[in-house]
Design a protein around this motif. Structure first.
Motif, PDB file in Angstrom:
ATOM      1  N   GLN A   1     -14.037  -8.525 -16.414  1.00 43.20           N
ATOM      2  CA  GLN A   1     -13.446  -8.006 -15.187  1.00 43.20           C
ATOM      3  C   GLN A   1     -12.537  -9.027 -14.521  1.00 43.20           C
ATOM      4  O   GLN A   1     -11.492  -8.675 -13.965  1.00 43.20           O
TER       5      GLN A   1
ATOM      6  N   SER B   1     -20.794   0.825  -9.146  1.00 43.94           N
ATOM      7  CA  SER B   1     -20.343   1.048 -10.517  1.00 43.94           C
ATOM      8  C   SER B   1     -19.793   2.463 -10.670  1.00 43.94           C
ATOM      9  O   SER B   1     -20.313   3.419 -10.083  1.00 43.94           O
TER      10      SER B   1
ATOM     11  N   SER C   1      -8.385  -4.881 -25.284  1.00 45.51           N
ATOM     12  CA  SER C   1      -9.457  -3.935 -25.624  1.00 45.51           C
ATOM     13  C   SER C   1      -9.415  -3.592 -27.108  1.00 45.51           C
ATOM     14  O   SER C   1      -8.356  -3.628 -27.746  1.00 45.51           O
TER      15      SER C   1
ATOM     16  N   ASP D   1     -18.476   5.817 -13.004  1.00 46.17           N
ATOM     17  CA  ASP D   1     -18.812   6.548 -14.217  1.00 46.17           C
ATOM     18  C   ASP D   1     -17.618   6.487 -15.178  1.00 46.17           C
ATOM     19  O   ASP D   1     -16.485   6.818 -14.807  1.00 46.17           O
ATOM     20  N   HIS D   2     -17.858   6.078 -16.410  1.00 48.47           N
ATOM     21  CA  HIS D   2     -16.754   5.915 -17.351  1.00 48.47           C
ATOM     22  C   HIS D   2     -16.184   7.251 -17.821  1.00 48.47           C
ATOM     23  O   HIS D   2     -15.049   7.297 -18.318  1.00 48.47           O
ATOM     24  N   THR D   3     -16.942   8.341 -17.646  1.00 43.28           N
ATOM     25  CA  THR D   3     -16.449   9.642 -18.115  1.00 43.28           C
ATOM     26  C   THR D   3     -15.303  10.164 -17.246  1.00 43.28           C
ATOM     27  O   THR D   3     -14.372  10.796 -17.752  1.00 43.28           O
TER      28      THR D   3
ATOM     29  N   ASP E   1     -16.936  -5.301 -21.299  1.00 44.59           N
ATOM     30  CA  ASP E   1     -17.998  -6.010 -20.594  1.00 44.59           C
ATOM     31  C   ASP E   1     -17.626  -7.479 -20.409  1.00 44.59           C
ATOM     32  O   ASP E   1     -17.069  -8.124 -21.309  1.00 44.59           O
TER      33      ASP E   1
ATOM     34  N   SER F   1     -14.874  -0.222 -16.808  1.00 43.40           N
ATOM     35  CA  SER F   1     -15.786   0.888 -17.090  1.00 43.40           C
ATOM     36  C   SER F   1     -15.161   1.909 -18.038  1.00 43.40           C
ATOM     37  O   SER F   1     -15.872   2.510 -18.854  1.00 43.40           O
TER      38      SER F   1
ATOM     39  N   SER G   1     -10.621  -0.544 -28.364  1.00 40.10           N
ATOM     40  CA  SER G   1     -10.346   0.886 -28.530  1.00 40.10           C
ATOM     41  C   SER G   1      -8.939   1.275 -28.125  1.00 40.10           C
ATOM     42  O   SER G   1      -8.450   2.333 -28.519  1.00 40.10           O
TER      43      SER G   1
ATOM     44  N   GLN H   1     -11.725   8.920 -18.113  1.00 41.14           N
ATOM     45  CA  GLN H   1     -10.999   9.461 -19.254  1.00 41.14           C
ATOM     46  C   GLN H   1     -10.083  10.612 -18.853  1.00 41.14           C
ATOM     47  O   GLN H   1      -9.228  11.020 -19.642  1.00 41.14           O
TER      48      GLN H   1
ATOM     49  N   ALA I   1     -14.874  -0.040 -21.614  1.00 48.78           N
ATOM     50  CA  ALA I   1     -16.081  -0.735 -22.092  1.00 48.78           C
ATOM     51  C   ALA I   1     -15.791  -2.208 -22.374  1.00 48.78           C
ATOM     52  O   ALA I   1     -16.189  -2.749 -23.412  1.00 48.78           O
TER      53      ALA I   1
END
Length: 260
Positions: free
Chosen positions: A240, A119, A174, A121-123, A237, A232, A176, A126, A235
């Motif tokens: 995929q 997995s 999405s 990291d979503h940060t 979920d 990721s 967002s 960005q 977001a």
């Protein structure tokens, strides 16, 4: 030669001669006094009355050596200027940070592509880093060039069309929304397995059974990595598989460039 102000006008005194440091007789007759070097006070004006002249402004003595006290700035000014410049340099961010290049994020994204089952990291997603995608695109074109295939124009064209298609699709899927920089960054980083495939095409033919297996595995690898990073970052979920399908189409075209 010196001058003084009276009622907004500027007069030049003829007391001193530039050649022999003497004085002019006409000036003496006009003012009625015999000037002394360095002692004429302009604050007295005509007839001894004060016309508002600066009392500190005295006629300089031309015979006296110039000490530089008038033109020499204060040493504290240089120290303050140097101190402020040093502080500015210390407060400035590093050059790589100003260019938007973060080596830690580059390594993390590359490791996330090489290990599609881990997995991400979503940060880090960005960060719209384009240094890695540019390097991988150039490496992909260079590896194809080793096989006698000059496809740089096709790579950039297919990549542009694929990024536009994924941008429209993911903005519809999405909640967002997604920026174009994230799309280009993810698709570019996930091109790394295709670079390995193109380098292997230099040593062996990809038109046999072994080549077909390698091509299918590479396309699946790129698609799973890209869809994992998109999910990721946005977001999304349990979506995929839906994201992996258009990614497979994009990398499938790159695989065709590698084989043929």
């Amino acid at each position: 030669m010196s001058g003084f102000h009276q009622e907004g006008e500027f007069f030049q005194s003829n007391y001193y001669d530039n050649q022999n440091y003497g004085y002019d007789a006409n000036a003496q007759a006009q003012f009625g006094v015999e000037p002394q070097f360095g002692q004429f006070d302009y604050s007295q004006g005509y007839g001894g009355s004060n016309q508002g002249y600066d009392q500190e402004f005295m006629a300089p003595d031309p015979r006296a050596p110039f000490t530089g006290s008038i033109m020499t700035p204060s040493p504290m000014a240089f120290e303050e200027k140097a101190g402020s410049g040093a502080d500015n340099y210390e407060d400035e961010p590093p050059l790589m940070e100003e260019l938007g290049i973060n080596f830690d994020h580059i390594v993390q994204k590359t490791m996330a592509v090489l290990n599609p089952l881990k997995s991400a990291d979503h940060t880090i997603m960005q960060d719209t880093d384009l240094a890695g995608p540019l390097v991988f695109c150039m490496a992909f074109g260079g590896s194809l060039l080793l096989s006698g295939k000059l496809h740089f124009g096709y790579i950039y064209g297919i990549g542009l069309v694929g990024c536009l298609a994924m941008y429209c699709l993911l903005n519809l899927m999405s909640l967002s929304g997604v920026s174009a920089g994230i799309i280009v960054s993810v698709l570019g980083y996930c091109l790394l397995p295709m670079v390995f495939l193109s380098f292997s095409a230099v040593l062996l033919s990809l038109k046999g059974v072994v080549g077909i297996v390698l091509v299918a595995a590479t396309v699946l690898w790129c698609s799973v990595s890209a869809s994992k990073l998109f999910v990721s970052a946005l977001a999304m979920d349990s979506q995929q598989l839906l994201v992996a399908y258009p990614c497979t189409l994009v990398y499938g075209v790159f695989a065709l460039l590698t084989v043929f």
